[in-house]
Structure formats: structure tokens, C-alpha cells
Design a protein around this motif. Structure first.
Motif, PDB file in Angstrom:
ATOM      1  N   VAL A   1       0.850  -1.197   0.000  1.00 33.67           N
ATOM      2  CA  VAL A   1       0.000   0.000   0.000  1.00 33.67           C
ATOM      3  C   VAL A   1       0.880   1.239   0.000  1.00 33.67           C
ATOM      4  CG1 VAL A   1      -1.792   1.292   1.235  1.00 33.67           C
ATOM      5  CG2 VAL A   1      -1.819  -1.205   1.286  1.00 33.67           C
ATOM      6  N   MET A   2       0.456   2.248  -0.753  1.00 34.72           N
ATOM      7  CA  MET A   2       1.123   3.549  -0.730  1.00 34.72           C
ATOM      8  C   MET A   2       0.124   4.595  -0.247  1.00 34.72           C
ATOM      9  SD  MET A   2       2.824   5.602  -3.921  1.00 34.72           S
ATOM     10  CE  MET A   2       3.421   7.296  -3.760  1.00 34.72           C
ATOM     11  N   THR A   3       0.511   5.326   0.787  1.00 33.68           N
ATOM     12  CA  THR A   3      -0.343   6.403   1.305  1.00 33.68           C
ATOM     13  C   THR A   3       0.277   7.751   0.963  1.00 33.68           C
ATOM     14  OG1 THR A   3      -1.107   4.961   3.093  1.00 33.68           O
ATOM     15  CG2 THR A   3      -1.491   7.314   3.362  1.00 33.68           C
ATOM     16  N   THR A   4       1.306   8.144   1.674  1.00 36.60           N
ATOM     17  CA  THR A   4       1.979   9.414   1.356  1.00 36.60           C
ATOM     18  C   THR A   4       3.220   9.211   0.498  1.00 36.60           C
ATOM     19  OG1 THR A   4       3.422   9.358   3.293  1.00 36.60           O
ATOM     20  CG2 THR A   4       1.223  10.330   3.587  1.00 36.60           C
ATOM     21  N   GLY A   5       3.674   7.979   0.394  1.00 37.11           N
ATOM     22  CA  GLY A   5       4.903   7.706  -0.339  1.00 37.11           C
ATOM     23  C   GLY A   5       6.160   7.829   0.511  1.00 37.11           C
ATOM     24  N   ALA A   6       6.010   8.087   1.804  1.00 43.17           N
ATOM     25  CA  ALA A   6       7.181   8.305   2.655  1.00 43.17           C
ATOM     26  C   ALA A   6       8.053   7.059   2.751  1.00 43.17           C
ATOM     27  CB  ALA A   6       6.731   8.751   4.044  1.00 43.17           C
ATOM     28  N   THR A   7       7.436   5.887   2.874  1.00 42.18           N
ATOM     29  CA  THR A   7       8.217   4.652   2.973  1.00 42.18           C
ATOM     30  C   THR A   7       9.002   4.412   1.690  1.00 42.18           C
ATOM     31  OG1 THR A   7       6.644   3.667   4.523  1.00 42.18           O
ATOM     32  CG2 THR A   7       8.080   2.163   3.315  1.00 42.18           C
ATOM     33  N   LEU A   8       8.336   4.556   0.550  1.00 38.13           N
ATOM     34  CA  LEU A   8       9.011   4.363  -0.730  1.00 38.13           C
ATOM     35  C   LEU A   8      10.101   5.408  -0.937  1.00 38.13           C
ATOM     36  CD1 LEU A   8       5.849   3.577  -2.867  1.00 38.13           C
ATOM     37  CD2 LEU A   8       7.633   1.957  -2.226  1.00 38.13           C
TER      38      LEU A   8
END
Length: 240
Positions: free
Chosen positions: A207-214
Motif C-alpha cells: 500500500v502507498m499512502t503518502t509515499g514516505a516509505t518508498l
């Protein structure tokens, strides 16, 4: 030892469950796959998405305004579905209720998305976003690694990108706080870093929410000299 053996048997049973005829998890038709063809066609229609962050955009728009002004570190981003009914509930079963058998069905859904299969084929390797050791112990498996294995076979590489420290729960936090929490959270295995230089990789998450992890994972890969990074997720939330 006995606990680990029983846990392994449990995971193997769950992961083979997708091969047993059962009710469709959405419409409850029986016998069926976990998601029947009719529900996949209804709830997983390809949508026009920003090429850089995978948010839905009007037809004919390649890059959203936010990404035009502030491009992400990764080169492209792709999502199969929105994080909404019925996929949000299904992902909850997969991740939080220990149903590893969803991996094959969800990987098939992702590969069926027109733009994802070419990205997988063009990649030198597919790197799942790793979990912290604590989260991996709690969950028993890394859902992104299971998806990567189903999607990419020998290209799947769960040993090169490492999560070197845990972070507090990210749910509900603004993007700036998420980025602060994830600063320095990822690293490349030193013995494997040289092999990444100049490569094209797919960075895969559920899952992508804000993209912070990616974003944080991409930083570590850029430092290792990766030439091109395509972020691929199963589901994208509707807001950044």
C-alpha cells in the motif's frame, strides 16, 4: 522449536488455500477463486494515474501538478487498485489476520494491470520493502516479499534492501512526520551494494499512502547507485 514448526505448517496451509475452491471473498459466489473473474473485472478496472505518484488523474494527464512541482525520488510509480472497497478489507486479511494465501491472488491482480507487467519484465530485480525484525516476528511473514516472489520469481530479492530500525506506527501521521520517522530506516546490504550499481529495479510494497516509505527506501537505493527505480504497489490511497 515446536512453535516455529507449527507456525511454518500454518503458513504453508494458508498459502496453499488459494488453490482450494471456495467462495469469492467479495460476492460470495461458490465454487470460485478467492476473487471471481466478475468481481475482478468490476473492482479492478485500470484507471488513469499519475506516472510519478499513482494517484488517479483525468484521462490524458501524465503527471499530476504536485509531482510536476516536486517530483518523487523514484522514476515512476504504479498501482493496481485504489485502497478502497473491497481491497482494503482483503489487505487487512492478508496483512493483519495472517492469511498469507492471498499472495497469489493479489499478485495475479497486479500482473494483470497493463502497465505493471512491462515494468517487472524490464527490471533487473524486484525488491520488496522490508519489515523491521519486530514487525516480521509479530506478523510471521513480509507481505511485500510474498507478493514479490509470486510476481517476479527469480528476480525477487528480499536480501538486498534492509530495514535497519523500526519506526512508530505511521497510520494517521502527516507526510512530513512520516519522513522524519523513516529517516535512515533503510540500507543496502553492504556485500550486495556493488551489484546494484547501474541496475533497473522495481521497489514493491502493498500500500502507498503518502509515499514516505518508498521515498526512504529509494534514498538508500540511490546511494547504492541504482539507475532507475519504479515503485509498484497493490493499492494506492486516494489522497497524498
Amino acid at each position: 522449536m515446536l512453535f516455529k514448526a507449527l507456525q511454518g505448517i500454518s503458513h504453508r496451509v494458508r498459502s496453499s488455500a488459494h488453490r482450494v475452491p471456495s467462495q469469492c471473498a467479495i460476492c460470495h459466489a461458490w465454487p470460485s477463486q478467492r476473487v471471481c473473474n466478475a468481481c475482478a473485472a468490476r473492482f479492478a478496472q485500470p484507471a488513469a494515474r499519475c506516472q510519478r505518484c499513482a494517484l488517479q488523474v483525468p484521462q490524458g494527464v501524465a503527471v499530476c501538478g504536485a509531482c510536476t512541482l516536486h517530483p518523487p525520488l523514484f522514476d515512476a510509480c504504479m498501482a493496481a487498485v485504489d485502497y478502497a472497497y473491497p481491497w482494503a478489507e482483503i489487505l487487512g486479511d492478508f496483512k493483519f489476520r495472517g492469511d498469507a494465501g492471498w499472495a497469489a491472488t493479489l499478485a495475479t491482480l497486479m500482473r494483470s494491470t497493463p502497465w505493471i507487467e512491462p515494468a517487472l519484465d524490464a527490471a533487473d530485480r524486484v525488491l520488496p520493502v522490508p519489515l523491521s525484525a519486530q514487525r516480521l516476528r509479530e506478523r510471521g511473514f513480509n507481505q511485500s516479499a510474498l507478493l514479490a516472489r509470486q510476481l517476479a520469481g527469480p528476480k525477487a530479492d528480499a536480501r538486498t534492501l534492509l530495514r535497519i530500525h523500526a519506526t512508530e506506527a505511521q497510520s494517521g501521521l502527516p507526510r512530513a512526520q512520516r519522513l522524519r520517522n523513516l529517516n535512515g530506516a533503510f540500507a543496502v546490504e553492504p556485500a550486495r551494494a556493488a551489484a546494484l550499481r547501474g541496475q533497473r529495479v522495481v521497489l514493491l510494497d502493498d500500500v502507498m499512502t503518502t509515499g514516505a516509505t518508498l521515498h526512504a527506501a529509494t534514498q538508500a537505493l540511490r546511494e547504492a547507485g541504482v539507475a532507475h527505480i519504479t515503485a509498484v504497489v497493490l493499492a494506492r490511497t486516494g489522497t497524498d
